[in-house]
Design a protein around this motif. Structure first.
Motif, mmCIF file in Angstrom:
data_model
loop_
_atom_site.group_PDB
_atom_site.id
_atom_site.type_symbol
_atom_site.label_atom_id
_atom_site.label_comp_id
_atom_site.label_asym_id
_atom_site.label_seq_id
_atom_site.Cartn_x
_atom_site.Cartn_y
_atom_site.Cartn_z
ATOM 1 N N PRO A 4 0.752 -1.307 0.081
ATOM 2 C CA PRO A 4 -0.102 -0.082 0.105
ATOM 3 C C PRO A 4 0.835 1.370 -0.031
ATOM 4 O O PRO A 4 1.725 1.434 0.825
ATOM 5 C CB PRO A 4 -1.052 -0.244 1.227
ATOM 6 C CG PRO A 4 -0.952 -1.555 1.502
ATOM 7 C CD PRO A 4 0.445 -2.153 1.178
ATOM 8 N N GLY A 5 0.658 2.049 -0.985
ATOM 9 C CA GLY A 5 1.307 3.225 -1.132
ATOM 10 C C GLY A 5 2.663 3.083 -1.703
ATOM 11 O O GLY A 5 3.666 4.035 -1.811
ATOM 12 N N GLY A 6 3.077 2.001 -2.321
ATOM 13 C CA GLY A 6 4.587 1.672 -2.725
ATOM 14 C C GLY A 6 4.505 2.360 -4.117
ATOM 15 O O GLY A 6 3.611 2.798 -4.851
ATOM 16 N N ALA A 7 5.758 2.898 -4.620
ATOM 17 C CA ALA A 7 6.122 3.608 -5.624
ATOM 18 C C ALA A 7 5.610 3.178 -6.854
ATOM 19 O O ALA A 7 5.503 3.834 -7.940
ATOM 20 C CB ALA A 7 7.687 3.974 -5.586
ATOM 21 N N ALA A 8 5.433 1.741 -7.083
ATOM 22 C CA ALA A 8 5.478 0.990 -8.464
ATOM 23 C C ALA A 8 3.933 1.026 -8.480
ATOM 24 O O ALA A 8 3.734 0.790 -9.852
ATOM 25 C CB ALA A 8 6.093 -0.349 -8.343
ATOM 26 N N LEU A 9 3.073 1.368 -7.708
ATOM 27 C CA LEU A 9 1.917 0.953 -7.809
ATOM 28 C C LEU A 9 1.134 1.685 -9.012
ATOM 29 O O LEU A 9 0.260 1.180 -9.887
ATOM 30 C CB LEU A 9 0.832 1.213 -6.681
ATOM 31 C CG LEU A 9 1.207 0.084 -5.425
ATOM 32 C CD1 LEU A 9 0.217 0.462 -4.293
ATOM 33 C CD2 LEU A 9 1.068 -1.333 -5.993
ATOM 34 N N PRO A 10 1.236 3.103 -8.990
ATOM 35 C CA PRO A 10 0.823 3.706 -10.100
ATOM 36 C C PRO A 10 1.070 3.244 -11.642
ATOM 37 O O PRO A 10 0.177 3.302 -12.580
ATOM 38 C CB PRO A 10 1.116 5.363 -10.106
ATOM 39 C CG PRO A 10 1.522 5.308 -8.733
ATOM 40 C CD PRO A 10 2.050 4.046 -8.375
ATOM 41 N N ALA A 11 2.366 2.927 -11.835
ATOM 42 C CA ALA A 11 2.848 2.188 -13.226
ATOM 43 C C ALA A 11 2.375 0.993 -13.266
ATOM 44 O O ALA A 11 1.812 1.016 -14.578
ATOM 45 C CB ALA A 11 4.358 2.510 -13.236
ATOM 46 N N ILE A 12 2.486 0.143 -12.389
ATOM 47 C CA ILE A 12 1.504 -0.973 -12.589
ATOM 48 C C ILE A 12 0.015 -1.062 -12.955
ATOM 49 O O ILE A 12 -0.490 -1.781 -13.662
ATOM 50 C CB ILE A 12 1.717 -2.008 -11.193
ATOM 51 C CG1 ILE A 12 3.343 -2.422 -11.246
ATOM 52 C CG2 ILE A 12 0.901 -3.322 -11.203
ATOM 53 C CD1 ILE A 12 3.668 -3.078 -9.669
ATOM 54 N N GLU A 13 -0.565 -0.023 -12.085
ATOM 55 C CA GLU A 13 -2.136 -0.102 -12.445
ATOM 56 C C GLU A 13 -2.382 0.710 -13.934
ATOM 57 O O GLU A 13 -3.074 0.089 -14.641
ATOM 58 C CB GLU A 13 -2.693 0.999 -11.380
ATOM 59 C CG GLU A 13 -4.301 1.229 -11.931
ATOM 60 C CD GLU A 13 -5.012 0.060 -11.563
ATOM 61 O OE1 GLU A 13 -6.120 -0.027 -12.361
ATOM 62 O OE2 GLU A 13 -4.534 -0.984 -10.742
ATOM 63 N N ALA A 14 -1.153 1.440 -14.321
ATOM 64 C CA ALA A 14 -1.472 1.947 -15.610
ATOM 65 C C ALA A 14 -1.100 0.943 -16.904
ATOM 66 O O ALA A 14 -2.168 0.709 -17.789
ATOM 67 C CB ALA A 14 -0.597 3.180 -16.028
ATOM 68 N N ALA A 15 -0.445 -0.101 -16.335
ATOM 69 C CA ALA A 15 0.070 -1.098 -17.350
ATOM 70 C C ALA A 15 -1.000 -2.189 -17.461
ATOM 71 O O ALA A 15 -1.330 -2.923 -18.194
ATOM 72 C CB ALA A 15 1.452 -1.539 -17.095
ATOM 73 N N PHE A 16 -1.557 -2.507 -16.060
ATOM 74 C CA PHE A 16 -2.406 -3.580 -15.875
ATOM 75 C C PHE A 16 -3.562 -3.209 -15.020
ATOM 76 O O PHE A 16 -3.637 -3.345 -13.755
ATOM 77 C CB PHE A 16 -1.737 -4.714 -15.159
ATOM 78 C CG PHE A 16 -0.390 -5.112 -15.778
ATOM 79 C CD1 PHE A 16 -0.392 -6.035 -16.965
ATOM 80 C CD2 PHE A 16 0.669 -4.775 -15.421
ATOM 81 C CE1 PHE A 16 0.802 -6.525 -17.483
ATOM 82 C CE2 PHE A 16 1.800 -5.003 -15.932
ATOM 83 C CZ PHE A 16 1.945 -6.100 -17.127
ATOM 84 N N PRO A 17 -4.343 -2.380 -15.908
ATOM 85 C CA PRO A 17 -5.703 -1.892 -15.175
ATOM 86 C C PRO A 17 -6.437 -2.815 -14.281
ATOM 87 O O PRO A 17 -6.416 -4.111 -14.748
ATOM 88 C CB PRO A 17 -6.582 -1.419 -16.117
ATOM 89 C CG PRO A 17 -5.687 -0.906 -17.292
ATOM 90 C CD PRO A 17 -4.478 -2.051 -17.274
#
Length: 199
Positions: free
Chosen positions: A43-56
């Motif tokens: 939770p709050g991890g730096a990679a989450l936004p980019a992962i969500e963008a690539a894998f909605p």
């Protein structure tokens, strides 16, 4: 003097996490690539936004939804490569920070699961492979929650065979016996590589 960098690796179920903890317990700084990935995906991890963008749909308030992401990348080499392109630079930056923090130590350990498979061997001075008999490995892995023989076979197919890892290692740390035997093997490796400065 910069530290000697020992790469620690081993196939799934070989006891690498246990051995890494033994190095840490002996006072050797250990960088755990897997743990860093977990932090990036928490939770709050730096990679989450980019992962969500690539894998909605693969992340949420609780961090990464491992089941959703696993379904998106399992068996899909292109999807896995997209995920690695997000995570690897972040892990590399964290590893550089780690190396800077322990630049005065004689020895550091980089715990890299896919050291041979992903060219990690080029970043280390020596390699230690954690190894156990195949039947011990299989029993350990199949005891994990959610693990199946098919999943185990798929993971093994992505990993260099244990015999090849052992052949390419500077040190082999056996984990098929007692913890004391493994701890003694770790101590021997430390004694071999962390000699006085200048050696």
């Amino acid at each position: 003097m910069k530290p000697l960098i020992l790469g620690l690796t081993g196939s799934i179920g070989m006891g690498k996490s246990t051995v890494a903890a033994m190095f840490a317990g002996a006072g050797v700084p250990v960088f755990d690539a897997d743990a860093e990935v977990h932090r990036l995906q928490a939770p709050g991890g730096a990679a989450l936004p980019a992962i969500e963008a690539a894998f909605p749909g693969s992340t949420g308030p609780d961090g990464l939804d491992r089941a959703a992401l696993g379904a998106a990348v399992f068996g899909d080499d292109a999807a896995l490569a997209r995920l690695e392109a997000i995570l690897h630079p972040m892990v590399a930056a964290a590893r550089n920070d780690f190396m800077a923090s322990f630049a005065d130590k004689p020895l550091v350990v980089l715990d890299i699961p896919l050291l041979f498979e992903k060219q990690g061997w080029s970043q280390v001075d020596r390699i230690a492979v954690v190894s156990a008999p195949a039947e011990v490995q299989r029993a350990r892995v199949l005891a994990r929650p959610g693990m199946t023989p098919d999943k185990f076979a798929a993971i093994l197919a992505r990993q260099l065979p244990d015999a090849e890892k052992r052949a390419r290692a500077d040190f082999v740390i056996p984990t098929g016996g007692t913890l004391d035997e493994t701890r003694a093997a770790v101590a021997r490796v430390i004694a071999c590589v962390a000699g006085p400065p200048g050696e």
